[in-house]
Write a protein that holds these residues in place. Sequence first.
Motif, mmCIF file in Angstrom:
data_model
loop_
_atom_site.group_PDB
_atom_site.id
_atom_site.type_symbol
_atom_site.label_atom_id
_atom_site.label_comp_id
_atom_site.label_asym_id
_atom_site.label_seq_id
_atom_site.Cartn_x
_atom_site.Cartn_y
_atom_site.Cartn_z
ATOM 1 N N ALA A 188 0.767 -1.199 -0.089
ATOM 2 C CA ALA A 188 0.019 0.105 0.014
ATOM 3 C C ALA A 188 1.035 1.272 0.069
ATOM 4 O O ALA A 188 2.048 1.211 0.500
ATOM 5 N N VAL A 189 0.375 2.325 -0.499
ATOM 6 C CA VAL A 189 1.001 3.598 -0.622
ATOM 7 C C VAL A 189 -0.050 4.593 -0.267
ATOM 8 O O VAL A 189 -1.116 4.632 -0.500
ATOM 9 N N ALA A 190 0.400 5.508 0.699
ATOM 10 C CA ALA A 190 -0.380 6.837 0.961
ATOM 11 C C ALA A 190 0.361 8.215 0.827
ATOM 12 O O ALA A 190 1.761 8.089 0.966
ATOM 13 N N GLY A 235 0.952 -0.411 -8.646
ATOM 14 C CA GLY A 235 -0.016 -1.374 -9.203
ATOM 15 C C GLY A 235 -0.918 -1.845 -8.012
ATOM 16 O O GLY A 235 -1.301 -3.123 -8.087
ATOM 17 N N GLY A 236 -0.870 -1.104 -6.976
ATOM 18 C CA GLY A 236 -1.726 -1.780 -5.795
ATOM 19 C C GLY A 236 -2.561 -0.541 -4.958
ATOM 20 O O GLY A 236 -2.939 0.391 -5.791
ATOM 21 N N THR A 237 -3.139 -0.768 -3.948
ATOM 22 C CA THR A 237 -4.007 -0.077 -2.975
ATOM 23 C C THR A 237 -3.184 1.584 -2.763
ATOM 24 O O THR A 237 -1.956 1.408 -2.456
ATOM 25 N N ALA A 238 -3.909 2.573 -3.087
ATOM 26 C CA ALA A 238 -3.208 4.004 -2.595
ATOM 27 C C ALA A 238 -4.427 4.533 -1.731
ATOM 28 O O ALA A 238 -5.551 4.370 -2.124
ATOM 29 N N LEU A 285 -4.469 7.962 -8.832
ATOM 30 C CA LEU A 285 -2.868 8.115 -9.574
ATOM 31 C C LEU A 285 -1.456 7.390 -9.039
ATOM 32 O O LEU A 285 -0.954 6.737 -9.398
ATOM 33 N N ALA A 286 -1.703 7.661 -7.509
ATOM 34 C CA ALA A 286 -0.541 7.153 -6.946
ATOM 35 C C ALA A 286 -0.769 5.417 -6.831
ATOM 36 O O ALA A 286 0.396 4.949 -6.573
ATOM 37 N N GLY A 287 -1.814 4.956 -6.955
ATOM 38 C CA GLY A 287 -2.150 3.461 -6.880
ATOM 39 C C GLY A 287 -1.458 2.904 -8.345
ATOM 40 O O GLY A 287 -1.184 1.673 -8.262
ATOM 41 N N ARG A 288 -1.352 3.839 -9.365
ATOM 42 C CA ARG A 288 -0.434 3.151 -10.546
ATOM 43 C C ARG A 288 0.866 2.980 -10.233
ATOM 44 O O ARG A 288 1.678 2.487 -10.846
#
Length: 365
Positions: A147-149, A185-188, A179-182
């Motif tokens: 995950a990214v935040a 390639g996962g949850t953002a 856009l951050a989800g790209r």
Amino acid sequence: MTELRPGDASLLRKVNTQVTLRALRREGVATLTQLGRVTGLSRQTVEAVLDELSERGFVKEVPPDEGVMGRPARRFGFRADAGYVVGVDVGGDGIVAALADLSGEVIAWQRAGVSGDAAAHERLEAARRTALTCVDSAGVARKHVWAVAAGTSGIVDRTGRVSLSITLPGWTGVDLAGLAGRWFGGTALAANDANLAALAEHWRGSAQHASDVVYVLIGHRAGAGILIGGRLHPGRSGAAGEIGTLRQVGWEDAARELVKDASAAEVFEAALRGERDAVCRVDRYAENLAIGASALVLAIDPDLLVLGGGYSRAGDVLLEPLRRHLAELCVSAPEVVASTFGDEGVALGAVRLALDHVEREILGL
């Protein structure tokens, strides 16, 4: 005797797994006997849960201590390196990214500059490159980022879209989470920067002991984040705490006046030396901050007010007049402290937000 209904056995397994995993993360390394004692579960149940968690890659068996006599007890540890999260601060003049394992230990930082008048696509590209470089520099495979935040100025709604940005060009309407989800390639996820900085302070900083907190972010811009009962309070639209947008409060005018003919660092240094003009200028700035902050304090009656952002590094030169003016304006002024983290607070809060998602949605905690 109560009969188990359909689904009860599955629910019981899930509860046992959650209890055991929580205990193992808290203990670090533990034997079956220790985990049974902590969780209240039988040895057989704990062993079955650990076998399942091992197959899922969340738990590993740890070699026995050297020099142990007789047959050593089996020891298990949580695999903090089973996955990773990334927190990113997309700021007005810079990007800060942090990579952390599943225990929340930050193993890499990455910073990059960005022009204050950069177009939205340029700022997004700088954020993407910084996040990827942070992961690559630590030797972590990008596919292992769960995950990214991202944190940013302005009002960020519950979907992670910037619904209003006054300071960043072309930033209103940017789907930051999408856009951050790209990037991996996962949850953002995405949230307001002051809210995330408040979350970081409550997690590992100045506000660990506090339940209700007002966090005031000051620097190139001013904003505020709110914690109630230890939880973020973004409000209905994500605008809670954005008192700095109210022109009558005067935060923007005060910030401009502070640096009208010198940098903030120079003004604070001059005030520290006792130069009269600088002392008066800092006092006026502190009074304006106190007017806005007191509105939040009177509404929430928090345990603590944390001053963060670049200007918070001025320390008591700014904190002392702020405390004095708050005491004049508030029925019961809270304790006022400086942030623990400086420019790392927003990225660290983003790490915590990403970890919350992983713990809830992947680890089942």
